[in-house]
Design a protein around this motif. Structure first.
Motif, PDB file in Angstrom:
ATOM      1  N   ARG A  26     -11.428  12.413   5.248  1.00 47.17           N
ATOM      2  CA  ARG A  26     -12.178  11.356   4.543  1.00 47.17           C
ATOM      3  C   ARG A  26     -11.852  11.365   3.057  1.00 47.17           C
ATOM      4  N   PHE A  27     -11.675  12.569   2.522  1.00 50.73           N
ATOM      5  CA  PHE A  27     -11.290  12.676   1.117  1.00 50.73           C
ATOM      6  C   PHE A  27      -9.941  12.000   0.888  1.00 50.73           C
ATOM      7  N   ARG A  28      -8.983  12.254   1.790  1.00 50.03           N
ATOM      8  CA  ARG A  28      -7.650  11.671   1.616  1.00 50.03           C
ATOM      9  C   ARG A  28      -7.691  10.158   1.790  1.00 50.03           C
ATOM     10  N   VAL A  29      -8.525   9.673   2.728  1.00 53.33           N
ATOM     11  CA  VAL A  29      -8.646   8.219   2.919  1.00 53.33           C
ATOM     12  C   VAL A  29      -9.159   7.579   1.633  1.00 53.33           C
ATOM     13  N   ARG A  30     -10.198   8.163   1.052  1.00 56.67           N
ATOM     14  CA  ARG A  30     -10.767   7.584  -0.176  1.00 56.67           C
ATOM     15  C   ARG A  30      -9.747   7.603  -1.308  1.00 56.67           C
ATOM     16  N   LEU A  31      -9.036   8.738  -1.405  1.00 60.00           N
ATOM     17  CA  LEU A  31      -8.040   8.861  -2.471  1.00 60.00           C
ATOM     18  C   LEU A  31      -6.985   7.754  -2.353  1.00 60.00           C
ATOM     19  N   ASP A  32      -6.487   7.542  -1.138  1.00 61.34           N
ATOM     20  CA  ASP A  32      -5.440   6.540  -0.958  1.00 61.34           C
ATOM     21  C   ASP A  32      -5.989   5.124  -1.060  1.00 61.34           C
ATOM     22  N   GLU A  33      -7.255   4.940  -0.657  1.00 58.78           N
ATOM     23  CA  GLU A  33      -7.838   3.596  -0.750  1.00 58.78           C
ATOM     24  C   GLU A  33      -7.932   3.124  -2.191  1.00 58.78           C
ATOM     25  N   MET A  34      -8.108   4.050  -3.119  1.00 60.21           N
ATOM     26  CA  MET A  34      -8.181   3.649  -4.522  1.00 60.21           C
ATOM     27  C   MET A  34      -6.861   3.015  -4.951  1.00 60.21           C
ATOM     28  N   TRP A  35      -5.749   3.543  -4.421  1.00 56.57           N
ATOM     29  CA  TRP A  35      -4.445   2.961  -4.770  1.00 56.57           C
ATOM     30  C   TRP A  35      -4.305   1.563  -4.192  1.00 56.57           C
ATOM     31  N   GLU A  36      -4.796   1.365  -2.973  1.00 54.84           N
ATOM     32  CA  GLU A  36      -4.728   0.029  -2.379  1.00 54.84           C
ATOM     33  C   GLU A  36      -5.610  -0.938  -3.168  1.00 54.84           C
ATOM     34  N   SER A  37      -6.768  -0.455  -3.617  1.00 53.09           N
ATOM     35  CA  SER A  37      -7.651  -1.306  -4.416  1.00 53.09           C
ATOM     36  C   SER A  37      -6.990  -1.687  -5.729  1.00 53.09           C
ATOM     37  N   ILE A  38      -6.258  -0.738  -6.310  1.00 49.88           N
ATOM     38  CA  ILE A  38      -5.545  -1.047  -7.566  1.00 49.88           C
ATOM     39  C   ILE A  38      -4.533  -2.162  -7.325  1.00 49.88           C
TER      40      ILE A  38
ATOM     41  N   GLU B 280      -7.044 -12.220   3.033  1.00 46.08           N
ATOM     42  CA  GLU B 280      -5.828 -12.297   3.832  1.00 46.08           C
ATOM     43  C   GLU B 280      -4.621 -12.673   2.971  1.00 46.08           C
ATOM     44  N   THR B 281      -4.843 -13.167   1.750  1.00 47.15           N
ATOM     45  CA  THR B 281      -3.725 -13.559   0.901  1.00 47.15           C
ATOM     46  C   THR B 281      -3.312 -12.443  -0.067  1.00 47.15           C
ATOM     47  N   TYR B 282      -4.018 -11.318  -0.042  1.00 52.91           N
ATOM     48  CA  TYR B 282      -3.635 -10.197  -0.911  1.00 52.91           C
ATOM     49  C   TYR B 282      -2.780  -9.210  -0.117  1.00 52.91           C
ATOM     50  N   ASP B 283      -1.883  -8.575  -0.821  1.00 53.06           N
ATOM     51  CA  ASP B 283      -0.994  -7.614  -0.178  1.00 53.06           C
ATOM     52  C   ASP B 283      -1.556  -6.209  -0.367  1.00 53.06           C
ATOM     53  N   PHE B 284      -2.068  -5.640   0.730  1.00 49.34           N
ATOM     54  CA  PHE B 284      -2.548  -4.254   0.674  1.00 49.34           C
ATOM     55  C   PHE B 284      -2.539  -3.677   2.086  1.00 49.34           C
ATOM     56  N   ASP B 285      -2.636  -2.376   2.186  1.00 50.84           N
ATOM     57  CA  ASP B 285      -2.628  -1.708   3.493  1.00 50.84           C
ATOM     58  C   ASP B 285      -3.978  -1.052   3.756  1.00 50.84           C
ATOM     59  N   VAL B 286      -4.284  -0.895   5.033  1.00 54.80           N
ATOM     60  CA  VAL B 286      -5.485  -0.152   5.410  1.00 54.80           C
ATOM     61  C   VAL B 286      -5.089   1.315   5.568  1.00 54.80           C
ATOM     62  N   VAL B 287      -5.837   2.178   4.894  1.00 54.82           N
ATOM     63  CA  VAL B 287      -5.502   3.601   4.894  1.00 54.82           C
ATOM     64  C   VAL B 287      -6.190   4.286   6.076  1.00 54.82           C
ATOM     65  N   THR B 288      -5.428   5.056   6.833  1.00 53.15           N
ATOM     66  CA  THR B 288      -6.039   5.862   7.896  1.00 53.15           C
ATOM     67  C   THR B 288      -5.551   7.297   7.762  1.00 53.15           C
ATOM     68  N   TRP B 289      -6.217   8.176   8.469  1.00 45.93           N
ATOM     69  CA  TRP B 289      -5.853   9.584   8.450  1.00 45.93           C
ATOM     70  C   TRP B 289      -6.097  10.120   9.849  1.00 45.93           C
ATOM     71  N   ASP B 290      -5.406  11.183  10.230  1.00 47.91           N
ATOM     72  CA  ASP B 290      -5.560  11.662  11.602  1.00 47.91           C
ATOM     73  C   ASP B 290      -6.362  12.949  11.704  1.00 47.91           C
ATOM     74  N   GLU B 291      -7.134  13.258  10.672  1.00 51.04           N
ATOM     75  CA  GLU B 291      -8.027  14.420  10.756  1.00 51.04           C
ATOM     76  C   GLU B 291      -9.452  13.931  10.507  1.00 51.04           C
ATOM     77  N   PRO B 292     -10.274  13.817  11.563  1.00 47.83           N
ATOM     78  CA  PRO B 292     -11.610  13.251  11.363  1.00 47.83           C
ATOM     79  C   PRO B 292     -12.587  14.268  10.789  1.00 47.83           C
ATOM     80  N   ASP B 293     -12.254  14.826   9.643  1.00 42.88           N
ATOM     81  CA  ASP B 293     -13.139  15.800   9.001  1.00 42.88           C
ATOM     82  C   ASP B 293     -13.274  15.459   7.519  1.00 42.88           C
ATOM     83  N   ALA B 294     -13.959  16.322   6.787  1.00 45.93           N
ATOM     84  CA  ALA B 294     -14.223  16.042   5.378  1.00 45.93           C
ATOM     85  C   ALA B 294     -12.931  15.875   4.583  1.00 45.93           C
ATOM     86  N   TYR B 295     -11.917  16.657   4.951  1.00 44.09           N
ATOM     87  CA  TYR B 295     -10.653  16.559   4.215  1.00 44.09           C
ATOM     88  C   TYR B 295      -9.992  15.201   4.478  1.00 44.09           C
TER      89      TYR B 295
END
Lengths: 442, 248
Positions: A289-301, A272-287
């Protein structure tokens, strides 16, 4: 074995007409005039390169269309949960880290969190920061493997080479900090095994700089690529209601637009003390999920950078609880031969204090006792919620350890994601779940 | 969250699934314990029995006591969920409630399990829409209720977690399946059947999932051996892990 001597080949009469069993290279033996339709039941796996390990799929296909898909698992079952009942609480980490081998820190984290809840202890701030740092680095490396293998399976080999190239950078960091590229057993009940080595902060900073330069390559290569989009868009569709009913979490759930992430919803170890966002996407398909993972890596960085800066200001602080009845007594340090205990500690127990030697011996051989009771701890792994249900009978070993592995649960979505689609899309759908069979079968 | 120095962290108020206010109540409740949950009796200290143990600890016997039933108030939202569940369900559905380590466990009588989870999922005030885990625990010394099933439910709506526990005797290992309410329990129940031999009545296809279809026995029961062979090294022999002398 030639086709004609295969004991399983041949035909049988069933209520639905003749059924022909073919095993390969013997298709010519079937008289095509007796066959009606194009209805096939095929085994995909367990030895198939694109089923992410030893996953078996029983597909009932009509031409190229999948009518029925069932997943068969258990080919990698190694009895990790049972084995943990015969080892001390500390040794348990060594077993569970081998479950989901692409995200070993998540396994360790869920386990140590459950042990710590049973012991009712809180680990030092520096240990929490190191854990967060490694969990987030691991999230990046795990997502890279997902993109890499997922890309390879649809023929995008460059994505694979890039993914494994960048994952290597992170594995180098793991090796520097824990001593191993995988199967670390680095998180221990009460803290972490040892402090960050000299030069770790600089190495972390330079690796993050390099990753930030390389991560945009994936977006440039894939995001608008017509072949990539053609293969991924609309494939493996599963909406929010389906995810909740079938228990899917992680990027699959977040691709439906629901921002469910345990790091935000039920924060642990100072998330709760780290600054990051939760990534969501509005297409519940393989694409999606790919975009969610891609953006989550940036939040992890972002989290890795913040944790690195915190750790830079925590030099010398403890990484293990002060309670000597729980804390692992020895301190590892790298000697001239590349391994070993700290010379200081050996000198203390062997030459100065008999009590220290007895204490060391008792903790290492017997371990500590955990008061009777049960606990369920869960964290957000790269694949979703990984939970650990531990039962203690007050002894030195877990009475029962059970892991709710996200790959195991998410794989239940296989049927609903692939039925009605093309056989080539089965691979894409499964890659978008990103199952790791070590975690599925445990 | 309380840090190592005992100082309370105010930043995470309201973000925790466990309600901190139960802590003081749980302590009060302990004085009203009527029944001890003895699941086993531990003898000696080194896993040997009889004359093999010359340490002097051989005569030691200690009961293994699980956390006992808590009394109301449990604290925070625990009472809210418990009261709602009591008014919705049949009167004897809940056997007891245990609040321990900041987690609440409802022990449900097995005949009322399906009805209870239906209320837990459907009632807007409860709304546990997500079943995160289901697994078994084998207590061979707890006569008449050897097999336990622990179900972990999560309410994403209210951000709460609870645990349900259902027990069945070894000679009648039947527990109603919750697949009709939580489809995700399908594989979990197959795994629990595979490892513990618990039969989930109403499951759409209760077959083994991890072990081969023709495997004899249920490997995670306590009476099922771990397996392994003795390893010889330089003349000495080391027994497999489940036959070694161990701290009990």
């Amino acid at each position: 074995m030639t086709a004609t001597t295969d004991p399983y080949a041949g035909s049988t009469e069933t209520s639905e007409g003749p059924v022909f069993t073919v095993t390969g290279q013997d298709w010519d033996s079937i008289d095509s005039s007796t066959v009606e339709g194009d209805h096939l039941v095929i085994n995909m796996g367990p030895q198939h390169p694109s089923t992410h390990g030893v996953l078996r799929l029983v597909l009932e296909i009509d031409g190229e269309t999948v009518r029925d898909a069932r997943a068969g698992i258990g080919y990698l079952h190694t009895g990790i949960e049972k084995n943990m009942e015969f080892r001390t609480w500390t040794q348990g980490v060594t077993f569970c880290t081998r479950m989901d081998y692409v995200a070993p820190f998540s396994n360790e984290a869920a386990y140590v969190m459950a042990v710590e809840r049973l012991l009712e202890i809180e680990v030092p701030e520096k240990a929490q920061a190191i854990r967060v740092l490694l969990l987030e680095l691991n999230r990046i490396s795990s997502h890279l493997v997902c993109l890499a293998t997922g890309g390879m399976e649809i023929g995008a080999l460059t994505v694979m080479t890039c993914g494994f190239r960048d994952r290597e950078l992170i594995l180098d960091l793991f090796e520097m900090i824990t001593g191993l590229r995988m199967n670390h057993a680095y998180f221990r009940p009460g803290g972490v095994a040892l402090d960050l080595p000299d030069g770790a902060i600089e190495k972390l900073r330079s690796t993050v700089r390099l990753l930030k330069k390389r991560l945009p390559e994936y977006a440039a290569l894939c995001n608008a690529n017509p072949i990539f989009k053609g293969r991924l868009k609309g494939i493996g569709h599963l909406d929010l209601a389906g995810c909740l009913a079938l228990g899917l979490t992680g990027p699959v759930l977040r691709a439906t637009g629901y921002d469910w992430d345990l790091r935000k919803k039920q924060p642990y170890w100072g998330y709760e003390t780290y600054d990051f966002d939760v990534v969501t996407w509005d297409e519940p398909d393989a694409y999606g999920r790919f975009r969610v993972r891609l953006d989550e890596m940036w939040e992890s960085i972002k989290i890795v950078e913040q944790a690195t800066e915190r750790l830079a200001g925590m030099v010398g602080e403890p990484v293990m609880v002060a309670d000597k009845k729980i804390a692992w007594p020895s301190q590892l340090s790298v000697g001239a031969d590349g391994q070993g205990n700290s010379a200081e500690h050996i000198k203390h127990i062997m030459g100065e204090s008999m009590e220290a030697l007895i204490h060391h011996f008792k903790i290492v051989t017997e371990g500590f006792r955990v008061p009777a009771g049960q606990a369920y701890a869960s964290i957000e792994s790269p694949r979703g919620e990984i939970g650990c249900h531990l039962v203690s009978d007050g002894g030195t070993r877990p009475y029962r350890a059970h892991f709710r592995d996200p790959s195991f649960v998410n794989l239940q979505g296989t049927s609903v994601m692939s039925e009605g689609g093309m056989i080539s899309d089965v691979i894409v759908a499964i890659a978008s779940i990103d199952p790791v069979m070590g975690g599925v079968d445990r | 969250m309380v840090d190592a120095k005992g100082a309370k962290d105010e930043r995470d108020e309201g973000t925790k699934t466990q309600d901190a206010s139960h802590e003081i109540h749980a302590e009060l409740a302990k004085s009203e314990v009527r029944e001890l949950e003895i699941v086993d009796v531990r003898e000696g200290a080194f896993g040997t029995h009889g004359t093999g143990d010359t340490s002097g600890f051989g005569g030691l016997t200690q009961p293994v006591i699980m956390p006992s039933a808590s009394q109301q108030p449990y604290g925070g939202w625990y009472d809210e969920v418990s009261d709602k569940l009591t008014t919705l369900g049949t009167p004897d559905a809940i056997e007891k409630v245990v609040v321990d380590r900041g987690e609440i466990t409802f022990f449900i009588r097995r005949h009322a399990l399906l009805e209870t989870v239906t209320h837990l999922r459907n009632d807007p005030a409860l709304r546990f829409e997500f079943c995160s885990s289901l697994s078994g625990v084998h207590f061979p010394h707890e006569k008449g209720r050897e097999l336990h099933v622990a179900i972990h439910l999560l309410s994403m709506t209210h951000n709460r977690r609870i645990r349900l526990e259902v027990a069945a005797p070894d000679d009648d290992p039947h527990i109603p399946s919750v697949v009709s309410i939580y489809p995700t329990a399908d594989w979990h129940e197959r795994e629990t059947y595979d490892f513990f031999g618990i039969i989930f009545d109403g499951h759409p296809g209760l077959t083994r999932i991890m072990m081969p279809d023709d495997w004899p026995g249920h490997p995670q029961r306590k009476d099922y051996p771990l397996g392994g062979i003795p390893v010889e090294y330089k003349g000495g022999t080391i027994a497999p892990p489940d036959q070694r002398r161990s701290y009990s």
